[in-house]
Design a protein around this motif. Sequence first.
Motif, PDB file in Angstrom:
ATOM      1  N   ARG A  29       0.787  -1.406  -0.012  1.00  0.00           N
ATOM      2  CA  ARG A  29       0.151   0.091  -0.036  1.00  0.00           C
ATOM      3  C   ARG A  29       0.893   1.113  -0.038  1.00  0.00           C
ATOM      4  N   PHE A  33       5.910   1.122  -7.794  1.00  0.00           N
ATOM      5  CA  PHE A  33       6.729   0.082  -8.460  1.00  0.00           C
ATOM      6  C   PHE A  33       6.716   0.354  -9.936  1.00  0.00           C
ATOM      7  N   THR A  38       7.797  -2.987 -17.156  1.00  0.00           N
ATOM      8  CA  THR A  38       6.529  -2.774 -17.099  1.00  0.00           C
ATOM      9  C   THR A  38       5.631  -2.372 -18.237  1.00  0.00           C
ATOM     10  N   LYS A  39       4.509  -3.030 -18.370  1.00  0.00           N
ATOM     11  CA  LYS A  39       4.000  -2.645 -19.532  1.00  0.00           C
ATOM     12  C   LYS A  39       2.332  -2.223 -19.079  1.00  0.00           C
ATOM     13  N   LEU A  40       1.644  -1.654 -20.030  1.00  0.00           N
ATOM     14  CA  LEU A  40       0.173  -1.232 -19.622  1.00  0.00           C
ATOM     15  C   LEU A  40      -0.861  -2.264 -20.270  1.00  0.00           C
ATOM     16  N   TYR A  41      -2.040  -2.267 -19.828  1.00  0.00           N
ATOM     17  CA  TYR A  41      -3.139  -3.243 -20.397  1.00  0.00           C
ATOM     18  C   TYR A  41      -3.344  -2.563 -21.677  1.00  0.00           C
ATOM     19  N   LEU A  44      -7.072  -1.391 -22.575  1.00  0.00           N
ATOM     20  CA  LEU A  44      -7.691  -0.458 -21.608  1.00  0.00           C
ATOM     21  C   LEU A  44      -7.228   0.982 -22.173  1.00  0.00           C
ATOM     22  N   GLU A  48      -8.177   4.386 -17.958  1.00  0.00           N
ATOM     23  CA  GLU A  48      -8.716   3.098 -17.282  1.00  0.00           C
ATOM     24  C   GLU A  48      -7.330   2.521 -16.657  1.00  0.00           C
ATOM     25  N   TYR A  52      -7.418   1.629 -12.638  1.00  0.00           N
ATOM     26  CA  TYR A  52      -7.407   0.470 -12.191  1.00  0.00           C
ATOM     27  C   TYR A  52      -6.343   0.381 -11.044  1.00  0.00           C
ATOM     28  N   ASP A  55      -7.801   2.021  -8.151  1.00  0.00           N
ATOM     29  CA  ASP A  55      -9.009   1.144  -7.436  1.00  0.00           C
ATOM     30  C   ASP A  55      -8.408   0.191  -6.477  1.00  0.00           C
ATOM     31  N   LEU A  56      -7.202  -0.660  -7.279  1.00  0.00           N
ATOM     32  CA  LEU A  56      -6.543  -1.665  -6.418  1.00  0.00           C
ATOM     33  C   LEU A  56      -5.957  -0.962  -5.098  1.00  0.00           C
ATOM     34  N   HIS A  57      -5.628   0.327  -5.080  1.00  0.00           N
ATOM     35  CA  HIS A  57      -4.944   0.823  -3.858  1.00  0.00           C
ATOM     36  C   HIS A  57      -6.037   1.182  -2.884  1.00  0.00           C
ATOM     37  N   GLY A  58      -7.224   1.368  -3.348  1.00  0.00           N
ATOM     38  CA  GLY A  58      -8.279   1.871  -2.651  1.00  0.00           C
ATOM     39  C   GLY A  58      -8.518   3.354  -2.349  1.00  0.00           C
ATOM     40  N   VAL A  59      -7.927   4.011  -3.492  1.00  0.00           N
ATOM     41  CA  VAL A  59      -7.908   5.442  -3.767  1.00  0.00           C
ATOM     42  C   VAL A  59      -9.474   5.713  -3.800  1.00  0.00           C
ATOM     43  N   ARG A 100       0.380   5.849 -13.205  1.00  0.00           N
ATOM     44  CA  ARG A 100      -0.260   4.752 -12.570  1.00  0.00           C
ATOM     45  C   ARG A 100       0.553   4.426 -11.332  1.00  0.00           C
TER      46      ARG A 100
END
Lengths: 204, 404
Positions: A29, A33, A38-41, A44, A48, A52, A55-59, A100
């Motif tokens: 949290r 990183f 590292t690549k993007l989706y 999306l 997005e 994403y 949202d995963l970090h609960g912002v 991101r």
Amino acid sequence: MIATLLRPDGGRISIAGVDALADPVAARRKLGFLTGSTKLYERLTAEENVRYAADLHGVGAADYKRRRDTLFAALGIDAYAGRRAGQLSTGMKQKVAIARTIIHDPEVVVFDEATSGLDVIAARAIIQLIQNCRAQGKTVLFSTHIMSEVTMLADDLAVFHRGRVLAMGGLEEVLARAVDEHGQRRTLEDEFVRLIDAAEGGLS
Amino acid sequence: MSSPALVVFRKELRDTLRDRRTLVAMVVVPLLLFPLIMVGMAKFSQSRAAEARDKTLEVAVADAEAGPGGRGSGLAEYLRQEPGLKITEVQDVIALPERVRSEELDAAIVVPAGYGAAVAAHQPAPVQLLHKSSDDFDIPRTRIEQALGRFEQKLLDERLRGLGIEPRSIDPIEVQRTDVVSSRELFGKLLGGLLPYMFIIFCFTGGMYPAIDLAAGEKERGTLETLLSSPASRLQIALGKFAVVTLTGFTSALLATVGMYVSVQQGVEGIPPAILSAIQSILAPGTIALVLALLLPLSVFFAAALLMLSLYARSYKEAMSVISPLMIVVVVPAAIALAPGVRLGPVTALVPVLNVSLATREIIAGTAEPLYLVLTFASLLLLAAGGMVACARWFSREDIVFRS
């Protein structure tokens, strides 16, 4: 290991006061990183992809909007926020990846070979980001083989080779020790090569 | 704020629905395949059968008893009265097999020398029928045999009357057949064999591409590291992805059902109304709901297996090569259920895939034993739960996730 992707055989990792081995989720949290690979989706949009991560970090929605507006404006992402990542150039993708990485305002940011393989413009965006993070008082862990970047960014450095620490300390401190037999100061790159050569000699 | 598992689920679903390959496998093929198969097969078989039934058959009769001085068997004259037959009398017997084989003739009948003597002696008189088995449901052969049968009956009646016996008197009993099988049972056995086979395959293929994309694909694209370094736990990530693969597999089977249901309800042109009505009664909403209830835990189990194999693979290509042969493992138990005599019982109810296949057949035929249905459902639920747990553990293993 710092990103808690791999579990160490021994030792301890603390991220902003959180034991990463005991509570990896809480540690992550506090972490941002980014690696060179590292690549993007791709299916999306830029927005997005960033959403994403948030949202995963609960912002929360309000925080997201505020941080998104700031980051997108600073990095110039607004122009292509609605385009799918697969349609973006390498530089655009890297900027989205940066947004991101820090959308949740992490206390610690890890850049693992984050500039490798990038063009000058994209690499400069990363350097700028690291400088910003540093200015905001965040802890930045930055690994690189490009010594000019170390000279430009690092407060403290450690030279690793084959899992062993060859040198560690403040940048000035390491440079102060980098003196040849004639009393001349070596560059960081020369000192780096000397340390590696010495280690290879010692290892062989 | 949503749970990370839900966040992963929503994102993976959106991502999956934007993948054209997945959409084709999950939506287009299942939705259109049944209607196309049903319409196509009905039209094709109907036209071929009608063609074979209405066609005038070219039949050569080589009668050794005919000719100068001979009375002949009378077969050629008799067959000329039969509708739909064009009779040609020939002498060259040797050429007949080749003429039939080359389809110049539909059939040939050879009446050998000695025919008249055998008839006169009240012995069985030999008649040879040359025909070529065809893919026209063998209707030409059946039509000629029926005509020969009527000729035989005529001779038999003459023989009996010659002996002073009334032909009717030699039938001591007259069997009147009444088949009590319901149309649901009859067509249920046929449909019930085919449908589960199709549903199971859709359940599998519908989840296959998303599973490969969401694990091996994510590894290959370099996005997995980012996801794993987020605060979502491995279990939450596994659950989110797992739910998408389950949903796509189940949706695929569901859409196949919808496609079939709609085409049957609309009345497929070419299927006789009696059969169509029987199929409509079989495919009642209750039956479909029961079948789908069995497919849901099967989708969960498939999702677990697919996702685990995909995560184990190092690349999309490797995942494809590992998962594709698995289709055979899935198809074999489904095919075993098509064998006659294999029924849903205490043992078969515990065999994955086979149990769904058999249970679906029994449900459609209306002969399902509730106890075995419950056993099937319970064993599938257990399997699904085991699959979910194994899949979640798989995601926590470094040697699997970062296998190189």
